[in-house]
Design a protein around this motif. Structure first.
Motif, PDB file in Angstrom:
ATOM      1  N   PHE A   1       0.902  -1.126   0.085  1.00 20.47           N
ATOM      2  CA  PHE A   1       0.093   0.043   0.000  1.00 20.47           C
ATOM      3  C   PHE A   1       0.706   1.258  -0.154  1.00 20.47           C
ATOM      4  O   PHE A   1       0.311   2.486  -0.042  1.00 20.47           O
ATOM      5  CB  PHE A   1      -0.828  -0.149   1.195  1.00 20.47           C
ATOM      6  CG  PHE A   1      -2.029  -1.157   1.223  1.00 20.47           C
ATOM      7  CD1 PHE A   1      -3.080  -1.258   0.486  1.00 20.47           C
ATOM      8  CD2 PHE A   1      -1.687  -2.215   2.088  1.00 20.47           C
ATOM      9  CE1 PHE A   1      -3.861  -2.124   0.375  1.00 20.47           C
ATOM     10  CE2 PHE A   1      -2.441  -3.346   2.069  1.00 20.47           C
ATOM     11  CZ  PHE A   1      -3.829  -3.229   1.109  1.00 20.47           C
ATOM     12  N   SER A   2       2.084   1.141   0.017  1.00 20.02           N
ATOM     13  CA  SER A   2       3.062   2.249   0.078  1.00 20.02           C
ATOM     14  C   SER A   2       2.695   3.485  -0.896  1.00 20.02           C
ATOM     15  O   SER A   2       2.350   2.912  -2.200  1.00 20.02           O
ATOM     16  CB  SER A   2       4.514   1.867  -0.362  1.00 20.02           C
ATOM     17  OG  SER A   2       5.288   1.232   0.944  1.00 20.02           O
ATOM     18  N   ASN A   3       2.657   4.754  -0.474  1.00 22.67           N
ATOM     19  CA  ASN A   3       2.449   5.771  -1.496  1.00 22.67           C
ATOM     20  C   ASN A   3       0.806   5.812  -2.030  1.00 22.67           C
ATOM     21  O   ASN A   3       0.833   6.457  -3.031  1.00 22.67           O
ATOM     22  CB  ASN A   3       3.317   5.567  -2.844  1.00 22.67           C
ATOM     23  CG  ASN A   3       4.909   5.996  -2.371  1.00 22.67           C
ATOM     24  OD1 ASN A   3       5.240   7.032  -1.431  1.00 22.67           O
ATOM     25  ND2 ASN A   3       5.783   4.887  -2.654  1.00 22.67           N
ATOM     26  N   ASN A   4       0.079   5.121  -1.373  1.00 20.37           N
ATOM     27  CA  ASN A   4      -1.366   4.968  -1.666  1.00 20.37           C
ATOM     28  C   ASN A   4      -1.857   6.235  -1.136  1.00 20.37           C
ATOM     29  O   ASN A   4      -2.301   6.434  -0.065  1.00 20.37           O
ATOM     30  CB  ASN A   4      -2.036   3.938  -1.376  1.00 20.37           C
ATOM     31  CG  ASN A   4      -3.300   3.886  -1.968  1.00 20.37           C
ATOM     32  OD1 ASN A   4      -4.119   4.781  -2.178  1.00 20.37           O
ATOM     33  ND2 ASN A   4      -4.023   2.724  -2.017  1.00 20.37           N
ATOM     34  N   THR A   5      -2.033   7.396  -2.030  1.00 18.60           N
ATOM     35  CA  THR A   5      -2.530   8.539  -1.362  1.00 18.60           C
ATOM     36  C   THR A   5      -3.977   8.701  -1.146  1.00 18.60           C
ATOM     37  O   THR A   5      -4.710   9.785  -0.697  1.00 18.60           O
ATOM     38  CB  THR A   5      -2.074   9.798  -2.099  1.00 18.60           C
ATOM     39  OG1 THR A   5      -2.565   9.720  -3.678  1.00 18.60           O
ATOM     40  CG2 THR A   5      -0.756  10.030  -2.022  1.00 18.60           C
ATOM     41  N   SER A   6      -4.804   7.572  -1.680  1.00 13.39           N
ATOM     42  CA  SER A   6      -6.152   7.384  -1.578  1.00 13.39           C
ATOM     43  C   SER A   6      -6.732   6.795  -0.465  1.00 13.39           C
ATOM     44  O   SER A   6      -7.913   7.038  -0.003  1.00 13.39           O
ATOM     45  CB  SER A   6      -6.881   6.941  -2.827  1.00 13.39           C
ATOM     46  OG  SER A   6      -6.488   7.352  -4.193  1.00 13.39           O
TER      47      SER A   6
END
Length: 186
Positions: A1-6
């Protein structure tokens, strides 16, 4: 899930034991995490740079938390789990909103930079721990021989006269400090 800005919310079911390194790294809109009492390990950088994560409940089943696990997060208050023995390197470094940390009796080691650049951190509760003491925005080993952290937005500090060592990164990010008083050669 890294860098998942949602990603905004994570609810883990019973049986989850490990949160891997960088699992939620840079999930900047993450606001809520619910962990079961089965989690035993949080990997390094797992919640790093989660600026909107302002609180988290760490179950007592957690016995190890990796380096920089919450560095740069938005956490304001944290009660560390009663099974934790080591507070690792920069675990809460650069937590701009961190105000209070409670260290349980189980903690025997605090690595360097654990609370580096935490300018709002004015309360480290060591009342249940016989290994550390926090006074005047300075975290020491109980015998005062090692200064582990300086926190808050203080402009001057006086290092205890019994201090013999200043841990690495103790003053990292403490740009407001103008005066440091040292009683003896450290």
């Amino acid at each position: 899930f890294s860098n998942n800005t949602s990603l905004q919310e994570v609810i883990m079911e019973d049986g989850v034991e490990i949160i891997n390194a960088r699992a939620f790294y840079n999930c900047t809109n993450l606001t809520r995490v619910q962990m079961p009492n089965t989690v035993t390990y949080i990997g390094r950088h797992a919640f790093r740079v989660t600026k909107n994560l302002t609180s988290i409940n760490l179950p007592d089943s957690i016995s190890d938390i990796g380096n920089r696990a919450f560095s740069g997060s938005g956490i304001k208050n944290v009660i560390l789990p009663n099974s934790l023995k080591v507070i690792r390197t920069q675990i809460f470094g650069n937590c701009d909103n961190l105000e209070k940390v409670k260290i349980p009796s189980s903690v025997t080691t605090i690595n360097h930079g654990a609370f580096a650049s935490c300018e709002k951190l004015n309360n480290i509760d060591t009342s249940e721990n016989s290994n550390f003491i926090f006074e005047n925005n300075c975290l020491y080993t109980k015998d005062y021989k090692t200064l582990l952290a300086v926190t808050g937005s203080v402009s001057s500090i006086t290092i205890n006269e019994n201090t013999e060592e200043i841990s690495n990164y103790t003053l990292l990010g403490m740009g407001n400090i103008k005066d440091i008083y040292i009683y003896q050669l450290v």
